[in-house]
Motif scaffolding. Structure first.
Motif, PDB file in Angstrom:
ATOM      1  N   GLN A 121       0.836  -1.224  -0.008  1.00  0.00           N
ATOM      2  CA  GLN A 121      -0.041  -0.042  -0.043  1.00  0.00           C
ATOM      3  C   GLN A 121       1.002   1.280   0.057  1.00  0.00           C
ATOM      4  O   GLN A 121       2.145   1.159   0.269  1.00  0.00           O
ATOM      5  N   THR A 127      -0.503   4.519   1.080  1.00  0.00           N
ATOM      6  CA  THR A 127      -1.062   5.543   2.036  1.00  0.00           C
ATOM      7  C   THR A 127      -0.228   5.800   3.242  1.00  0.00           C
ATOM      8  O   THR A 127      -0.150   6.763   3.488  1.00  0.00           O
ATOM      9  N   ALA A 139      -4.028   4.163   8.479  1.00  0.00           N
ATOM     10  CA  ALA A 139      -4.582   4.770   7.620  1.00  0.00           C
ATOM     11  C   ALA A 139      -5.499   6.259   7.927  1.00  0.00           C
ATOM     12  O   ALA A 139      -5.197   7.055   7.292  1.00  0.00           O
ATOM     13  N   ASN A 154      -4.343   9.977   6.796  1.00  0.00           N
ATOM     14  CA  ASN A 154      -5.557  10.628   5.951  1.00  0.00           C
ATOM     15  C   ASN A 154      -6.030  11.741   6.572  1.00  0.00           C
ATOM     16  O   ASN A 154      -6.989  12.494   6.149  1.00  0.00           O
TER      17      ASN A 154
END
Length: 170
Positions: free
Chosen positions: A51, A53, A65, A69
């Motif tokens: 991933q 992210t 995550a 974010n």
């Protein structure tokens, strides 16, 4: 502290992740809502190896995550931090399974419970409601691991972390 209010689109999103976990018991997911406003609602799953992210490229937990974010969520809320944060996790935050990481110029400690604790202490929201449906690795858990992760929030008056079944009967 007020418990999580399971209503509207938040309820529907929780139902969706509950169904997904029933199909894949290894899935760890969360639903987060700000200010009890269903237009400020996000669903996150743990991320697989590779991933991009969360820095590092390895697997990342849903809580990581969320942290990675956070600034995107603030932008979606017209640049405003929330006052109330509700998070429902399929499993309690791990004590030590997620590695220390550097994200957004900060060092985040080992374990999702420590990462969430750091987030709660760093952000201005004054009401954090964090519930979970089961303990992380409940079938093989060591009580010190399961309860230790939740104990990290003791003494933080703006955070309420609890097992869903302990408050919401029936």
């Amino acid at each position: 502290m007020t418990s999580i209010r399971l209503n509207g689109a938040f309820r529907d999103a929780v139902a969706d992740i509950t169904l997904a976990v029933a199909q894949d018991p290894n899935l760890v997911a969360l639903v987060m809502r700000w200010n009890e406003d269903d237009t400020l609602l996000w669903t996150l799953n743990s991320l697989p190896n590779g991933q991009n992210t969360v820095p590092g490229g390895g697997a990342a937990h849903a809580e990581e995550a969320l942290i990675a974010n956070w600034d995107v969520y603030v932008e979606q809320n017209d640049g405003q931090e929330p006052d109330t944060v509700e998070i429902l996790l399929t499993k309690s935050p791990c004590l030590d399974r997620s590695p220390e990481r550097q994200m957004d110029g900060s060092v985040w400690p080992k374990g999702c419970s420590s990462k969430l604790r750091q987030l709660v202490l760093a952000k201005p929201a004054n009401d954090w409601r964090i519930g979970f449906l089961a303990y992380y690795q409940e079938d093989i858990r060591i009580d010190a691991q399961a309860y230790g992760a939740i104990a990290e929030f003791a003494g933080i008056t703006k955070a309420d972390v609890y097992l869903w079944a302990d408050r919401h009967k029936g």
